[in-house]
Design an enzyme around this catalytic site. Structure first.
Site, PDB file in Angstrom:
ATOM      1  N   ASN A  82       0.825  -1.221   0.000  1.00  0.00           N
ATOM      2  CA  ASN A  82       0.000   0.000   0.000  1.00  0.00           C
ATOM      3  C   ASN A  82       0.851   1.259   0.000  1.00  0.00           C
ATOM      4  OD1 ASN A  82      -2.619  -1.136   0.167  1.00  0.00           O
ATOM      5  ND2 ASN A  82      -2.199  -1.683   2.293  1.00  0.00           N
TER       6      ASN A  82
ATOM      7  N   ARG B 154       8.159  -9.550  -1.551  1.00  0.00           N
ATOM      8  CA  ARG B 154       8.125 -10.973  -1.217  1.00  0.00           C
ATOM      9  C   ARG B 154       7.788 -11.806  -2.446  1.00  0.00           C
ATOM     10  NH1 ARG B 154       4.482 -11.475   3.758  1.00  0.00           N
ATOM     11  NH2 ARG B 154       3.280 -10.300   2.247  1.00  0.00           N
TER      12      ARG B 154
ATOM     13  N   VAL C  52       3.396   7.267  12.868  1.00  0.00           N
ATOM     14  CA  VAL C  52       2.291   7.689  13.736  1.00  0.00           C
ATOM     15  C   VAL C  52       1.365   8.594  12.940  1.00  0.00           C
ATOM     16  CG1 VAL C  52       1.630   8.904  15.844  1.00  0.00           C
ATOM     17  CG2 VAL C  52       3.778   7.650  15.769  1.00  0.00           C
TER      18      VAL C  52
ATOM     19  N   GLU D 135      -9.146  -4.710   9.215  1.00  0.00           N
ATOM     20  CA  GLU D 135      -8.607  -5.981   8.742  1.00  0.00           C
ATOM     21  C   GLU D 135      -9.620  -7.086   9.027  1.00  0.00           C
ATOM     22  OE1 GLU D 135      -5.199  -6.396   7.807  1.00  0.00           O
ATOM     23  OE2 GLU D 135      -4.811  -4.244   7.983  1.00  0.00           O
TER      24      GLU D 135
ATOM     25  N   LYS E 276       1.610   3.493  18.744  1.00  0.00           N
ATOM     26  CA  LYS E 276       1.763   4.897  18.348  1.00  0.00           C
ATOM     27  C   LYS E 276       1.935   5.781  19.587  1.00  0.00           C
ATOM     28  CE  LYS E 276      -0.918   4.156  14.156  1.00  0.00           C
ATOM     29  NZ  LYS E 276      -2.288   4.099  13.606  1.00  0.00           N
TER      30      LYS E 276
ATOM     31  N   GLY F 186      -3.692   4.897   4.974  1.00  0.00           N
ATOM     32  CA  GLY F 186      -3.921   4.894   3.537  1.00  0.00           C
ATOM     33  C   GLY F 186      -2.611   5.107   2.815  1.00  0.00           C
TER      34      GLY F 186
HETATM   35  N1  NAP Z   1      -1.168   1.090   5.095  1.00  0.00           N
HETATM   36  C1  NAP Z   1      -1.198   2.174   5.825  1.00  0.00           C
HETATM   37  O1  NAP Z   1      -2.183   2.917   5.800  1.00  0.00           O
HETATM   38  C2  NAP Z   1      -0.040   2.545   6.713  1.00  0.00           C
HETATM   39  C3  NAP Z   1      -0.040   3.785   7.372  1.00  0.00           C
HETATM   40  C4  NAP Z   1       1.055   4.145   8.157  1.00  0.00           C
HETATM   41  C5  NAP Z   1       2.088   3.259   8.323  1.00  0.00           C
HETATM   42  N2  NAP Z   1       2.041   2.040   7.688  1.00  0.00           N
HETATM   43  C6  NAP Z   1       3.163   1.134   7.897  1.00  0.00           C
HETATM   44  O2  NAP Z   1       3.833   0.989   6.658  1.00  0.00           O
HETATM   45  C7  NAP Z   1       4.385  -0.319   6.568  1.00  0.00           C
HETATM   46  C8  NAP Z   1       3.866  -0.981   5.288  1.00  0.00           C
HETATM   47  O3  NAP Z   1       2.457  -1.027   5.310  1.00  0.00           O
HETATM   48  P1  NAP Z   1       1.622  -1.448   4.005  1.00  0.00           P
HETATM   49  O4  NAP Z   1       0.205  -1.201   4.340  1.00  0.00           O
HETATM   50  O5  NAP Z   1       2.215  -0.835   2.787  1.00  0.00           O
HETATM   51  O6  NAP Z   1       1.904  -3.026   4.004  1.00  0.00           O
HETATM   52  P2  NAP Z   1       1.626  -4.059   2.815  1.00  0.00           P
HETATM   53  O7  NAP Z   1       0.650  -3.505   1.848  1.00  0.00           O
HETATM   54  O8  NAP Z   1       1.350  -5.374   3.452  1.00  0.00           O
HETATM   55  O9  NAP Z   1       3.044  -4.148   2.066  1.00  0.00           O
HETATM   56  C9  NAP Z   1       4.153  -4.801   2.590  1.00  0.00           C
HETATM   57  C10 NAP Z   1       5.188  -4.984   1.495  1.00  0.00           C
HETATM   58  O10 NAP Z   1       6.333  -5.611   2.029  1.00  0.00           O
HETATM   59  C11 NAP Z   1       6.721  -6.696   1.179  1.00  0.00           C
HETATM   60  N3  NAP Z   1       7.407  -7.704   1.995  1.00  0.00           N
HETATM   61  C12 NAP Z   1       6.899  -8.440   3.025  1.00  0.00           C
HETATM   62  N4  NAP Z   1       7.858  -9.216   3.546  1.00  0.00           N
HETATM   63  C13 NAP Z   1       8.991  -8.972   2.839  1.00  0.00           C
HETATM   64  C14 NAP Z   1      10.314  -9.476   2.877  1.00  0.00           C
HETATM   65  N5  NAP Z   1      10.678 -10.401   3.766  1.00  0.00           N
HETATM   66  N6  NAP Z   1      11.209  -8.990   2.000  1.00  0.00           N
HETATM   67  C15 NAP Z   1      10.863  -8.057   1.073  1.00  0.00           C
HETATM   68  N7  NAP Z   1       9.623  -7.547   0.987  1.00  0.00           N
HETATM   69  C16 NAP Z   1       8.706  -7.999   1.852  1.00  0.00           C
HETATM   70  C17 NAP Z   1       5.442  -7.191   0.572  1.00  0.00           C
HETATM   71  O11 NAP Z   1       5.723  -7.878  -0.632  1.00  0.00           O
HETATM   72  P3  NAP Z   1       4.552  -8.466  -1.580  1.00  0.00           P
HETATM   73  O12 NAP Z   1       3.879  -7.267  -2.168  1.00  0.00           O
HETATM   74  O13 NAP Z   1       5.262  -9.259  -2.578  1.00  0.00           O
HETATM   75  O14 NAP Z   1       3.648  -9.254  -0.668  1.00  0.00           O
HETATM   76  C18 NAP Z   1       4.703  -5.862   0.331  1.00  0.00           C
HETATM   77  O15 NAP Z   1       5.099  -5.293  -0.887  1.00  0.00           O
HETATM   78  C19 NAP Z   1       3.977  -1.021   7.868  1.00  0.00           C
HETATM   79  O16 NAP Z   1       5.004  -0.878   8.804  1.00  0.00           O
HETATM   80  C20 NAP Z   1       2.766  -0.252   8.318  1.00  0.00           C
HETATM   81  O17 NAP Z   1       2.557  -0.309   9.722  1.00  0.00           O
HETATM   82  C21 NAP Z   1       1.013   1.680   6.894  1.00  0.00           C
END
Ligand code: NAP
Length: 435
Positions: A20, A52, A139, A197, A212, A309
């Protein structure tokens, strides 16, 4: 007048994770390349991306050859100047970030879980290598909070930060308040809309907000606070009675993250609370987030926006990335996290709040006196009392003046043994209405 063009330097970015946040970041870097160059004098190039699953289709303007599943190779690549970690979780993020910092590469991360648990270790590694470790998106997503706390408010003494830092729970509570939805229906709607989720435990039970809150307290008070130091209650027990009572009393129910400095100690907690309808945080509806900061000199300050987001989070990550890139090209550094000292974490029992209590009672003479006696014995003073219903349906609603948690708990315990009290229903803290 002709001004000199800003010198443009290319900074090569290694991206760990392209979900995301990562994919939104790649798109934003592409869309705003001119703006970034014009404003910051740097050209950002996403050279390598670790994921991944290499087979997954991704909506990003990058050739397939830039992707790898070997995240360590990205970190150690001599052609990578800055590392962005948006994988999430503790490992492998912790090892990868440590390796990057030790190699002298600045790191930008959005990983609250990691920082709330092993932040101190990572900040020390960054300090030791003299490079930036920036984490604005960890955060409240797109809301600038870390930089205002570290830089704009660096000269002020922060007393308290109250945050609505979890959009899922704020959405659910808003639906319960405005539509009369039950908790379960509001949760199901949040899941359908993609706000919650499939396993909503981390949001509903307050774990996400607690991580946070630990980061907020660490930055606001320069104290080492980890997620385990944060007292935590979720919203699963909030009933439609509580929501209705809150409305009648002029309050709304919100899940709050509260970080306070009290006589040199820090008190950090996450719990649902009633806040007055006229409090600025009461106007934060749906999945929005906000931070209400109280400082000695600045007074009251509120930051409001999208706490999650891809787009909002990518905006915060990109701000950090530009900062790190500018520092890299100029040989400077951003504001560093100084030594995080250990301060006593004030236990919840010693924290004071106002409280709301709902009791089912016998509708007979002398009831009030018996109940008031128990409050008095435990040094909890009643601010207001209302009766709802009559006969078997009689309920009493109390709001107290400020009282210690331990005293309130003892009062509730004693009330359960009073013959005219059929049940002590909800007990909720009341914030922002200090007497
Ligand atoms: N989403 C939000 O709104 C939001 C807001 C603030 C902070 N965050 C933080 O931002 C971070 C990412 O969130 P997200 O929502 O973007 O997560 P996500 O959509 O689950 O994306 C995670 C990414 O990491 C990759 N990945 C997982 N394990 C890996 C590994 N061992 N080696 C290399 N790549 C790996 C995944 O690959 P694949 O695509 O191949 O599965 C995916 O591309 C988290 O720490 C989250 O807490 C998220």
């Amino acid at each position: 007048m002709v001004t000199d063009p800003v010198r443009e330097e290319t900074v090569r970015v290694g991206l760990l994770g392209c979900g995301n946040v990562g994919s939104a970041l790649v798109r934003l870097i592409g869309e705003n390349a001119d703006l970034i160059e014009q404003r910051a004098g740097v050209h950002l190039e996403v050279n390598r991306v670790a994921v991944r699953n290499l087979a997954r289709e991704r909506d990003v303007p990058l050739p397939a050859g830039r992707f790898t599943h070997d995240a360590e190779a990205v970190v150690t690549d001599p052609d990578i100047d800055v590392v962005v970690e948006v994988i999430g979780g503790i490992e492998p993020a912790r090892s990868l970030i440590t390796e990057a910092l030790k190699a002298g590469k600045p790191v930008v991360t959005a990983n609250k879980e990691l920082l709330a648990n092993v932040g101190k270790e990572l900040f020390e590694t960054a300090e030791g290598s003299g490079v930036d470790l920036l984490f604005e998106a960890s955060v409240a997503g797109g809301i600038p909070l870390i930089r205002p706390l570290r830089e704009s408010l660096a000269g002020d003494r922060i007393r308290r930060v109250i945050g609505i830092v979890n959009g899922t729970t704020n959405f659910i509570l808003t639906r319960m308040t405005e539509e009369g939805s039950s908790f379960q229906d509001a949760l199901a709607e949040a899941q359908t809309l993609g706000y919650a989720e499939r396993d909503p435990t981390a949001d509903i039970e307050g774990y996400d907000a607690a991580a946070k809150a630990a980061i907020i307290a660490s930055i606001a008070f320069g104290a080492r606070v980890v997620a385990g130091d944060v007292y935590r209650e979720g919203i699963a027990e909030i009933t439609d009675h509580d929501i209705a009572s809150a409305h009648d009393l002029g309050y709304v129910v919100k899940l709050l993250a509260v970080a306070e400095e009290l006589d040199g100690e820090v008190a950090v907690r996450v719990h649902p609370a009633m806040i007055p309808v006229h409090h600025p945080l009461a106007a934060v509806r749906g999945s929005f987030n906000a931070l209400f900061i109280e400082g000695d000199a600045v007074g009251e300050l509120m930051l409001y926006g999208r706490g999650a987001g891809g787009g909002p989070s990518a905006s915060a990550v990109l701000g950090d990335l530009i900062d790190a890139a500018k520092n890299l090209t100029s040989g400077g550094r951003g504001a560093t996290i100084g030594a995080l000292g250990r301060r006593r974490a004030r236990p919840i029992d010693e924290v004071e709040s106002q409280f709301y209590l709902l009791m089912e009672v016998a509708d007979q003479p002398g009831v009030l006196a018996k109940i008031a006696d128990q409050f008095g014995r435990h040094a909890v003073s009643i601010k207001s009392m209302q009766q709802r219903g009559i006969g078997a349906d009689a309920r009493l609603i109390f709001v107290t003046h400020r009282a210690r948690e331990a005293d309130l708990r003892a009062t509730v315990h004693a009330l359960r043994d009073v013959d005219v009290v059929h049940r002590v229903g909800s007990v909720l803290r009341v914030l922002g209405d200090e007497d």
